[in-house]
Design a protein around this motif. Structure first.
Motif, PDB file in Angstrom:
ATOM      1  N   CYS A  50      39.432   3.855  -7.600  1.00  0.00           N
ATOM      2  CA  CYS A  50      38.133   4.426  -8.196  1.00  0.00           C
ATOM      3  C   CYS A  50      38.032   6.229  -7.359  1.00  0.00           C
ATOM      4  CB  CYS A  50      36.490   3.957  -7.528  1.00  0.00           C
ATOM      5  SG  CYS A  50      36.474   2.320  -8.870  1.00  0.00           S
ATOM      6  N   ASP A  54      38.204   9.692  -9.472  1.00  0.00           N
ATOM      7  CA  ASP A  54      37.446  10.353  -9.187  1.00  0.00           C
ATOM      8  C   ASP A  54      38.497  11.797  -9.545  1.00  0.00           C
ATOM      9  OD1 ASP A  54      35.817   8.369  -9.466  1.00  0.00           O
ATOM     10  OD2 ASP A  54      35.099   8.632  -7.218  1.00  0.00           O
ATOM     11  N   ASN A  60      33.127  12.847  -9.979  1.00  0.00           N
ATOM     12  CA  ASN A  60      32.230  11.883  -8.484  1.00  0.00           C
ATOM     13  C   ASN A  60      31.530  10.461  -9.510  1.00  0.00           C
ATOM     14  OD1 ASN A  60      32.771  13.319  -6.316  1.00  0.00           O
ATOM     15  ND2 ASN A  60      30.740  14.086  -6.413  1.00  0.00           N
ATOM     16  N   ASP A  61      32.203   9.527  -8.620  1.00  0.00           N
ATOM     17  CA  ASP A  61      31.277   7.781  -8.826  1.00  0.00           C
ATOM     18  C   ASP A  61      32.096   7.816 -10.567  1.00  0.00           C
ATOM     19  OD1 ASP A  61      30.972   5.318  -8.870  1.00  0.00           O
ATOM     20  OD2 ASP A  61      29.053   5.987  -8.703  1.00  0.00           O
ATOM     21  N   ALA A  62      33.280   8.245 -10.809  1.00  0.00           N
ATOM     22  CA  ALA A  62      33.209   8.423 -12.386  1.00  0.00           C
ATOM     23  C   ALA A  62      33.670   6.754 -13.186  1.00  0.00           C
ATOM     24  CB  ALA A  62      34.848   8.491 -12.421  1.00  0.00           C
TER      25      ALA A  62
END
Length: 78
Positions: A50, A54, A60-62
């Motif tokens: 993760c 990203d 962010n927090d793709a």
């Protein structure tokens, strides 16, 4: 030995990010995720994969927010 490898990767990733080498850092994050996965550390693997995603997509927090972020973009497929 595995702990030393993981620690070395983490230090390398921090150094690459500090030197603004984001593409190489993302690759190292992905590789570290693979190392974690192969050592049966699925939580660590998910974390590093993760982080890599990203870094590549610059979101962010793709994993959780990609849909809402892409809705803002113009469709270029046509």
């Amino acid at each position: 030995q595995l702990g030393t490898v993981i620690s070395s990767y983490e230090k390398t990733i921090e150094m690459l990010k500090a030197k603004n080498q984001k593409g190489i850092a993302a690759q190292a994050m992905h590789e570290l995720g693979n190392i974690c996965f192969n050592s049966k550390n699925n939580k660590g693997a998910l974390y590093w994969w993760c982080q890599s995603l990203d870094a590549v997509v610059k979101i962010n927090d793709a994993v959780h927010s990609w849909r809402s972020n892409l809705q803002k973009e113009k469709d270029i497929s046509a």
